[in-house]
Design an enzyme around this catalytic site. Structure first.
Site, short mmCIF file in Angstrom:
data_model
loop_
_atom_site.label_atom_id
_atom_site.label_comp_id
_atom_site.label_asym_id
_atom_site.label_seq_id
_atom_site.Cartn_x
_atom_site.Cartn_y
_atom_site.Cartn_z
CG HIS A 18 31.70 -14.15 27.86
ND1 HIS A 18 31.11 -15.22 28.50
CD2 HIS A 18 31.51 -14.34 26.53
CE1 HIS A 18 30.59 -16.02 27.59
NE2 HIS A 18 30.81 -15.52 26.39
CE1 TYR A 37 28.19 -12.70 20.12
CE2 TYR A 37 30.37 -13.64 19.88
CZ TYR A 37 29.03 -13.80 20.15
OH TYR A 37 28.53 -15.04 20.44
CD1 TRP A 78 30.96 -23.18 22.08
CD2 TRP A 78 30.87 -25.02 20.86
NE1 TRP A 78 30.55 -22.81 20.83
CE2 TRP A 78 30.48 -23.93 20.05
CE3 TRP A 78 30.89 -26.28 20.28
CZ2 TRP A 78 30.11 -24.07 18.72
CZ3 TRP A 78 30.53 -26.43 18.96
CH2 TRP A 78 30.13 -25.33 18.18
#
Length: 105
Positions: A18, A37, A78
């Site tokens: 991330h 976020y 993903w």
């Protein structure tokens, strides 16, 4: 969401990935109206809790938000994250709603 306990160093690796979020994914999220976020970790359970804020009243951004799951960059993300997390078929992170218990306006 839920990290996998059977992946050695999963917390450090999740954070690293991330920290290095792909610019094209970050741009897609911003274009979907997301301006804030955050993802939080419960270290005892490896549960993840995500909070995102979106700008209201932008129909185009609403449509882009609804379509995020279909974007190739999201699908690649993903796939990239699937070894670290519990996922659904197609590698979408397994998610479940949390009922609101309190809000102080």
């Amino acid at each position: 969401m839920q990290l996998r306990a059977d992946f050695p160093g999963v917390v450090a690796e999740y954070r690293k990935r991330h920290d290095e979020i792909w610019p094209e994914l970050a741009q897609a999220l911003r274009e979907a109206g997301i301006f804030d976020y955050s993802i939080f970790l419960d270290e005892a359970t490896l549960a993840l809790f995500a909070v995102l804020k979106r700008r209201p009243g932008d129909a185009a951004a609403d449509a882009r938000f609804a379509a995020l799951d279909t974007l190739p960059v999201m699908r690649r993300w993903w796939d990239h994250m699937a070894p670290l997390m519990r996922v659904e078929p197609g590698n979408k992170p397994l998610q479940w709603p949390l009922p609101s218990m309190f809000h102080l306006p």
